[in-house]
Design a protein around this motif. Structure first.
Motif, short mmCIF file in Angstrom:
data_model
loop_
_atom_site.label_atom_id
_atom_site.label_comp_id
_atom_site.label_asym_id
_atom_site.label_seq_id
_atom_site.Cartn_x
_atom_site.Cartn_y
_atom_site.Cartn_z
N LEU A 240 0.98 -0.85 0.07
CA LEU A 240 0.06 0.36 -0.02
C LEU A 240 0.70 1.43 0.17
O LEU A 240 2.27 1.17 -0.47
CB LEU A 240 -1.17 -0.05 1.09
CG LEU A 240 -1.73 -1.25 1.01
CD1 LEU A 240 -2.49 -0.73 2.36
CD2 LEU A 240 -2.65 -1.37 0.17
N GLY A 241 0.20 2.27 0.39
CA GLY A 241 0.88 3.09 0.35
C GLY A 241 1.23 4.46 -0.61
O GLY A 241 2.22 4.48 -1.03
N ASN A 242 1.34 3.75 -2.57
CA ASN A 242 1.70 4.02 -4.07
C ASN A 242 3.65 4.36 -3.54
O ASN A 242 4.17 4.26 -4.08
CB ASN A 242 2.00 5.51 -3.83
CG ASN A 242 2.25 6.50 -4.95
OD1 ASN A 242 1.48 5.16 -5.87
ND2 ASN A 242 3.02 6.95 -5.06
N SER A 243 3.41 2.61 -2.61
CA SER A 243 5.15 2.43 -2.59
C SER A 243 5.53 1.96 -3.71
O SER A 243 7.40 2.23 -3.86
CB SER A 243 5.83 1.68 -1.54
OG SER A 243 5.12 2.31 -0.63
N ILE A 244 5.29 1.31 -4.47
CA ILE A 244 5.17 0.54 -5.97
C ILE A 244 5.50 1.89 -6.57
O ILE A 244 6.99 1.07 -7.81
CB ILE A 244 4.51 -0.45 -6.12
CG1 ILE A 244 5.14 -1.12 -7.52
CG2 ILE A 244 3.23 0.54 -6.78
CD1 ILE A 244 3.94 -2.43 -7.68
N ALA A 245 5.46 2.82 -6.72
CA ALA A 245 5.25 3.87 -7.39
C ALA A 245 6.49 4.72 -7.62
O ALA A 245 7.30 5.47 -8.46
CB ALA A 245 4.58 5.17 -7.54
N ASN A 246 7.43 4.24 -6.42
CA ASN A 246 8.99 4.98 -5.74
C ASN A 246 9.83 4.04 -7.15
O ASN A 246 10.94 5.24 -6.97
CB ASN A 246 9.27 4.40 -4.28
CG ASN A 246 8.68 5.43 -2.94
OD1 ASN A 246 7.79 6.25 -3.95
ND2 ASN A 246 8.49 4.39 -2.09
N LEU A 247 9.48 3.46 -7.45
CA LEU A 247 10.23 2.90 -8.33
C LEU A 247 9.97 2.92 -10.05
O LEU A 247 8.54 3.50 -9.94
CB LEU A 247 9.96 1.19 -8.32
CG LEU A 247 11.06 0.16 -7.30
CD1 LEU A 247 10.35 -0.95 -7.83
CD2 LEU A 247 12.16 0.58 -6.96
N GLU A 248 10.61 3.05 -11.25
CA GLU A 248 10.23 3.22 -12.07
C GLU A 248 9.58 2.05 -13.07
O GLU A 248 9.18 0.90 -11.78
CB GLU A 248 11.78 3.59 -13.11
CG GLU A 248 12.28 4.70 -12.80
CD GLU A 248 12.17 5.70 -12.80
OE1 GLU A 248 10.50 6.33 -14.08
OE2 GLU A 248 12.48 6.61 -13.27
N LYS A 249 8.56 2.47 -13.95
CA LYS A 249 7.58 1.12 -14.20
C LYS A 249 8.27 -0.06 -14.41
O LYS A 249 7.97 -0.92 -13.99
CB LYS A 249 6.96 1.88 -15.25
CG LYS A 249 5.54 2.91 -15.19
CD LYS A 249 5.11 3.13 -15.80
CE LYS A 249 4.98 4.71 -15.79
NZ LYS A 249 3.32 5.08 -17.08
N GLU A 250 9.29 -0.11 -15.09
CA GLU A 250 10.55 -1.40 -15.69
C GLU A 250 10.65 -2.11 -13.77
O GLU A 250 10.63 -3.09 -14.33
CB GLU A 250 11.12 -1.06 -16.57
CG GLU A 250 10.98 -0.33 -17.96
CD GLU A 250 11.56 -0.41 -18.92
OE1 GLU A 250 12.75 -0.61 -18.65
OE2 GLU A 250 11.33 -0.17 -20.44
N GLU A 251 11.30 -1.07 -13.52
CA GLU A 251 11.62 -1.74 -12.20
C GLU A 251 10.45 -2.24 -11.82
O GLU A 251 10.79 -3.47 -10.63
CB GLU A 251 12.37 -0.77 -11.20
CG GLU A 251 13.73 0.55 -12.33
CD GLU A 251 14.13 1.29 -11.26
OE1 GLU A 251 15.39 1.36 -11.48
OE2 GLU A 251 13.62 1.71 -10.41
N ALA A 252 9.52 -1.95 -11.57
CA ALA A 252 8.40 -2.65 -10.52
C ALA A 252 7.73 -3.82 -11.07
O ALA A 252 8.25 -4.42 -10.67
CB ALA A 252 7.26 -1.52 -10.32
N SER A 253 7.68 -3.33 -12.68
CA SER A 253 7.55 -4.82 -13.59
C SER A 253 8.44 -6.10 -12.98
O SER A 253 8.10 -7.39 -12.62
CB SER A 253 7.43 -5.26 -14.87
OG SER A 253 6.86 -5.61 -15.60
N ASP A 254 9.82 -5.88 -12.49
CA ASP A 254 10.89 -6.30 -12.52
C ASP A 254 10.70 -7.32 -10.90
O ASP A 254 10.64 -8.37 -10.88
CB ASP A 254 11.97 -5.72 -12.97
CG ASP A 254 12.87 -5.71 -14.45
OD1 ASP A 254 12.12 -6.33 -15.38
OD2 ASP A 254 13.54 -5.39 -14.82
N LEU A 255 10.34 -6.26 -10.07
CA LEU A 255 10.43 -6.81 -8.72
C LEU A 255 9.05 -7.68 -8.52
O LEU A 255 9.06 -8.27 -7.81
CB LEU A 255 9.58 -5.60 -7.53
CG LEU A 255 10.22 -5.97 -6.26
CD1 LEU A 255 11.17 -6.52 -5.46
CD2 LEU A 255 10.01 -4.39 -5.87
#
Length: 428
Positions: A240-255
């Motif tokens: 939660l908390g929009n924490s995933i968006a601290n990453l770039e989109k590609e980085e988030a997808s990789d994680l």
């Protein structure tokens, strides 16, 4: 997330132990591996510094970002001008968490309040969705102060208390009617105190959920969950908390892919991902939220200097490089990338020799050092981020104005009816 500390110096050991074939019910996911009848296979170095029976230290001594933070900090500052940065993990020590909490309390920081209101309004439906996924293990990534966790867990427990409800019916691998909740974060002291407060807030309210914690990074969590001994158990991730968006989109997808990819010859037994994501693209509103008039954001970002200095252990004569008086905060909204970015800008030319490796760090006057960013993603963005890891968008709940969304993603690329009007994305 919270405190980034150097490794406490404890010895680490490799648990390359084979587990005998057995009924999956003989290992309860509610029991820390060190206390189960048979140790699960841990195919990486595992610290043996468990401060309490409720906490498992899952850091890998060879690959954990926590144990290489000093090296990361130095490497990022040795980059050429225009490419320097510091790891955002530096912001999440105990002092950093307190500074961040002060941001949450500002009138202009809308993401926290909007998400909290949305959770309160939709919590029954969200809990029923998780319950119906047959989850055995619930992991909250970057758990922080657990301020919203009690609301989610008590609603989920009430749902599990009504097995006759078709929306809540499930068959879990543990066979003991329990879900084990793990708060995952990088700070030991914050995990201990936050879990203690969560126990107080949920006292006598949880009959089907046990509370535990994991000390480590997101990557450590993905490795730990991929243990063969945990394969029978269905796992749900809460972020939660929009924490995933601290990453770039590609980085988030990789994680996300680290939690869905095949390990040890087995596909991860993932029930679903619950993501809280801010989608507001109103530049003025975002600017006020991330550069509050009271200076709360500025003080938090400047704290990275203090944390970096501690990691690099500079001599007092060279400590001016991390003296905040020699820096200024700069934040900017990048409309093209749907992202607010935070920088530190040097006010004069500085250099320092770091004893580890005898490397010289040099900064020119006016040089920018990137600290962290916060993306603003629409439902369409979230759907796209999930496609690479093989996650389909199944459900979503949106705030008034559609500026904030909570999304339920599950393995499988087919997109089911999520109730999203994709034409209205991004309207705040």
């Amino acid at each position: 997330m919270a405190q980034v500390l150097p490794s406490p110096g404890v010895d680490s050991h490799s648990f390359h132990q084979n587990t005998e074939d057995r009924d999956v019910t003989s290992f309860s996911p509610g029991t820390p591996p060190s206390q189960s009848r048979t140790l699960p296979l841990l195919p990486y170095h595992f610290h043996l510094s468990t401060p309490s029976p409720d906490m498992i230290d899952i850091r890998s001594s060879s690959t954990s970002l926590l144990d290489t933070l000093d090296t990361q900090t130095l490497s990022s500052l040795l980059q050429p001008p225009g490419h320097k940065s510091v790891p955002s993990l530096l912001l999440w020590d105990e002092k950093g968490q307190a500074l961040y909490d002060s941001i949450l309390a500002t009138p202009s920081y809308y993401p926290y309040r909007v998400e909290n209101t949305l959770l309160q309004k939709q919590i029954s439906d969200i809990a029923a969705t998780i319950a119906s996924s047959a989850t055995d293990i619930l992991v909250e990534l970057g758990a922080g102060n657990l301020s919203k966790t009690a609301l989610l867990l008590t609603a989920l427990d009430r749902c599990l208390d009504s097995p006759s409800s078709s929306s809540c019916s499930s068959s879990r691998a543990g066979g003991n009617g329990k879900i084990i909740y793990y708060a995952l974060d990088v700070d030991r002291s914050l995990l201990e105190s936050s879990l203690a407060q969560l126990r107080k807030r949920t006292a006598n309210l949880l009959r089907h959920i046990e509370l535990r914690s994991l000390l480590g990074t997101y990557e450590d969590g993905a490795r730990w969950l991929s243990q063969p001994d945990l394969a029978p158990y269905r796992k749900t991730m809460v972020w939660l908390g929009n924490s995933i968006a601290n990453l770039e989109k590609e980085e988030a997808s990789d994680l996300l892919a680290k939690f869905t990819s095949q390990n040890h010859g087995m596909i991860q037994n993932l029930a679903g991902f619950l993501l809280g994501v801010d989608g507001c693209l109103d530049a003025e509103k975002v600017e006020k939220a991330y550069n509050a008039p009271g200076g709360e954001n500025r003080r938090w970002v400047l704290h990275a200097l203090e944390a970096a200095g501690e990691q690099l252990q500079l001599q007092p004569t060279e400590s001016q490089m991390f003296d905040e008086k020699n820096w200024r905060f700069e934040g900017r909204w990048d409309a093209g990338r749907q992202r607010y970015e935070n920088y530190l800008v040097s006010l004069k030319r500085m250099e320092a020799v770091v004893k580890k490796g005898e490397k010289k760090v040099m900064l020119e006057e006016g040089e920018k050092v990137f600290v962290l960013g916060s993306g603003k993603w629409t439902a369409r963005d979230v759907q796209g981020i999930g496609e690479g890891p093989g996650l389909g968008l199944r459900r979503s709940w949106h705030s008034e104005g559609n500026d904030y969304g909570i999304y339920w993603l599950q393995p499988g690329k087919k997109r089911l009816d999520s109730g999203i009007d994709m034409k209205d994305d991004g309207e705040c």
